[in-house]
Write a protein that holds these residues in place. Structure first.
Motif, PDB file in Angstrom:
ATOM      1  N   UNK A   1       0.824  -1.211   0.000  1.00  0.00           N
ATOM      2  CA  UNK A   1       0.000   0.000   0.000  1.00  0.00           C
ATOM      3  C   UNK A   1       0.854   1.255   0.000  1.00  0.00           C
ATOM      4  N   UNK A   2       1.952   1.236   0.747  1.00  0.00           N
ATOM      5  CA  UNK A   2       2.829   2.408   0.809  1.00  0.00           C
ATOM      6  C   UNK A   2       3.450   2.702  -0.557  1.00  0.00           C
ATOM      7  N   UNK A   3       3.962   1.677  -1.209  1.00  0.00           N
ATOM      8  CA  UNK A   3       4.542   1.882  -2.530  1.00  0.00           C
ATOM      9  C   UNK A   3       3.528   2.366  -3.547  1.00  0.00           C
ATOM     10  N   UNK A   4       2.334   1.787  -3.513  1.00  0.00           N
ATOM     11  CA  UNK A   4       1.292   2.207  -4.457  1.00  0.00           C
ATOM     12  C   UNK A   4       0.854   3.645  -4.197  1.00  0.00           C
ATOM     13  N   UNK A   5       0.702   3.994  -2.923  1.00  0.00           N
ATOM     14  CA  UNK A   5       0.274   5.358  -2.588  1.00  0.00           C
ATOM     15  C   UNK A   5       1.323   6.383  -2.994  1.00  0.00           C
ATOM     16  N   UNK A   6       2.593   6.073  -2.774  1.00  0.00           N
ATOM     17  CA  UNK A   6       3.651   7.007  -3.167  1.00  0.00           C
ATOM     18  C   UNK A   6       3.718   7.158  -4.678  1.00  0.00           C
ATOM     19  N   UNK A   7       3.553   6.037  -5.389  1.00  0.00           N
ATOM     20  CA  UNK A   7       3.609   6.141  -6.849  1.00  0.00           C
ATOM     21  C   UNK A   7       2.446   6.985  -7.385  1.00  0.00           C
ATOM     22  N   UNK A   8       1.248   6.740  -6.853  1.00  0.00           N
ATOM     23  CA  UNK A   8       0.087   7.483  -7.360  1.00  0.00           C
ATOM     24  C   UNK A   8       0.196   8.966  -7.027  1.00  0.00           C
ATOM     25  N   UNK A   9       0.625   9.282  -5.813  1.00  0.00           N
ATOM     26  CA  UNK A   9       0.636  10.688  -5.394  1.00  0.00           C
ATOM     27  C   UNK A   9       1.856  11.457  -5.887  1.00  0.00           C
ATOM     28  N   UNK A  10       2.991  10.757  -6.130  1.00  0.00           N
ATOM     29  CA  UNK A  10       4.219  11.493  -6.428  1.00  0.00           C
ATOM     30  C   UNK A  10       4.804  11.212  -7.809  1.00  0.00           C
ATOM     31  N   UNK A  11       4.571  10.038  -8.384  1.00  0.00           N
ATOM     32  CA  UNK A  11       5.269   9.663  -9.615  1.00  0.00           C
ATOM     33  C   UNK A  11       4.346   9.457 -10.811  1.00  0.00           C
ATOM     34  N   UNK A  12       3.102   9.087 -10.572  1.00  0.00           N
ATOM     35  CA  UNK A  12       2.217   8.725 -11.683  1.00  0.00           C
ATOM     36  C   UNK A  12       1.937   9.936 -12.584  1.00  0.00           C
ATOM     37  N   UNK A  13       1.980   9.763 -13.910  1.00  0.00           N
ATOM     38  CA  UNK A  13       1.608  10.863 -14.812  1.00  0.00           C
ATOM     39  C   UNK A  13       0.158  11.267 -14.586  1.00  0.00           C
ATOM     40  N   UNK A  14      -0.153  12.558 -14.721  1.00  0.00           N
ATOM     41  CA  UNK A  14      -1.528  13.022 -14.445  1.00  0.00           C
ATOM     42  C   UNK A  14      -2.592  12.309 -15.273  1.00  0.00           C
ATOM     43  N   UNK A  15      -2.246  11.855 -16.487  1.00  0.00           N
ATOM     44  CA  UNK A  15      -3.264  11.255 -17.353  1.00  0.00           C
ATOM     45  C   UNK A  15      -3.705   9.876 -16.889  1.00  0.00           C
ATOM     46  N   UNK A  16      -2.899   9.203 -16.054  1.00  0.00           N
ATOM     47  CA  UNK A  16      -3.300   7.875 -15.575  1.00  0.00           C
ATOM     48  C   UNK A  16      -3.545   7.861 -14.067  1.00  0.00           C
ATOM     49  N   UNK A  17      -3.321   8.995 -13.399  1.00  0.00           N
ATOM     50  CA  UNK A  17      -3.471   9.015 -11.937  1.00  0.00           C
ATOM     51  C   UNK A  17      -4.894   8.679 -11.517  1.00  0.00           C
ATOM     52  N   UNK A  18      -5.879   9.298 -12.137  1.00  0.00           N
ATOM     53  CA  UNK A  18      -7.265   9.049 -11.752  1.00  0.00           C
ATOM     54  C   UNK A  18      -7.670   7.603 -12.038  1.00  0.00           C
TER      55      UNK A  18
END
Length: 329
Positions: free
Chosen positions: A96-113
């Motif tokens: 969960x920690x890795x997924x949350x960090x990737x979504x909030x800090x690394x994921x491109x805006x077009x795939x974040x949602x």
């Protein structure tokens, strides 16, 4: 400095009708939730009183579950419940920690949602689906991992498996198939989305000014995360973990499908045979006599109190983290 005979002026805000209605609805909703919780606790206590008056304190220390014989307790299922929940948390928190960090800090805006929707969708999948997946697919694949851990770390009491022979390649694998380890791994996939959602929400609230300040001092992205995001979200990480722990303690169907129920304290998480409070209720509900039903209600009361305490502590920590109080310290 104000004179001693000059009392402080009291501020008065004149709320309009919409604000008063909204405040009343919120207070009514809160009072209704509290009333429902009290009714549930009162109902369980009333139905459990017959069994508790028979077992007394032995209800907490007895392993056997024979209500019709007058000997029953929850020590074995309580240990199994805690071990399954701890295994679930050990696997779920890093995921969960890795997924949350990737979504909030690394994921491109077009795939974040899209990623956020997928994680939320995983939290909505019924537990019986996870249980069937764990029973027919996951269980057979994890046996290899269980055997490897038992072979090289079996000197640790937690990973010891009685009756297993690591030197015999033809030894049966059934001693690994229905223990706390596999059940906990399946439950971890169910609680990970809840933990991830809380962590992601808290990470996204990290102050923009402090983020820019870290970059201005020469930090790269990982340095900014370590110095700003993780300290700010510490309360949310703890609170989300405890919320997931509360869910893991009460999971029923997935655990019921995977474990092989035994009513002795089983401290070896890799070994076949364990039980939990919720699976005990699901297993014995249909055949319970009057005293047996009262004993199941007592077990449910113990689980209710345990999850209530865990979720109360988690909610308090999450509420503090949203105010940023955790980062200020």
């Amino acid at each position: 400095m104000a004179p001693a005979d000059d009392p402080p002026r009291r501020l008065h805000a004149d709320m309009g009708v919409p604000d008063r209605v909204f405040r009343g609805v919120l207070r009514g909703g809160g009072a209704l939730v509290l009333a429902i919780m009290l009714l549930v606790g009162g109902f369980l206590t009333y139905r459990a009183w017959q069994a508790l008056s028979v077992a007394k304190w032995g209800f907490v220390t007895t392993e056997t579950w024979e209500p019709d014989g007058g000997e029953f307790g929850i020590s074995a299922v309580l240990v199994g419940t805690i071990l399954i929940a701890l295994v679930a948390i050990v696997f779920a928190v890093p995921l969960a920690l890795g997924t949350a960090l990737y979504i909030s800090e690394y994921a491109p805006p077009r795939i974040k949602q899209t990623l956020i929707s997928i994680v939320d969708l995983m939290a909505a999948v019924p537990s019986v689906v996870y249980g069937l997946w764990g029973l027919f697919f996951f269980q057979g694949h994890v046996v290899t991992l269980s055997r490897w851990i038992s072979t090289y770390f079996g000197w640790i009491p937690l990973f010891k498996v009685d009756g297993a022979d690591p030197g015999d390649p033809l030894a049966t694998a059934t001693v690994y198939t229905s223990g706390s380890f596999i059940a906990g791994m399946v439950v971890s996939l169910m609680v990970a989305p809840i933990i991830c959602s809380v962590m992601r929400e808290v990470f996204s609230q990290a102050p923009v000014g402090e983020r820019e300040g870290a970059y201005a001092l020469g930090a790269n992205r990982w340095g900014m995360i370590r110095s700003v995001v993780l300290p700010f979200g510490k309360g949310g990480m703890i609170g989300g973990t405890m919320l997931g722990l509360g869910r893991a303690l009460g999971e029923t169907i997935a655990v019921y499908l995977i474990i092989s129920p035994v009513f002795v304290i089983q401290p070896h998480i890799l070994q076949n045979g364990t039980s939990s409070v919720s699976s005990l209720i699901a297993l014995r509900y249909g055949e319970a006599s009057e005293i047996g039903m009262s004993a199941l209600m007592a077990a449910g009361l113990a689980l209710f109190l345990m999850t209530l305490v865990v979720n109360f502590v988690a909610s308090s920590i999450v509420a503090r983290s949203r105010s940023g109080a955790a980062s200020d310290s």
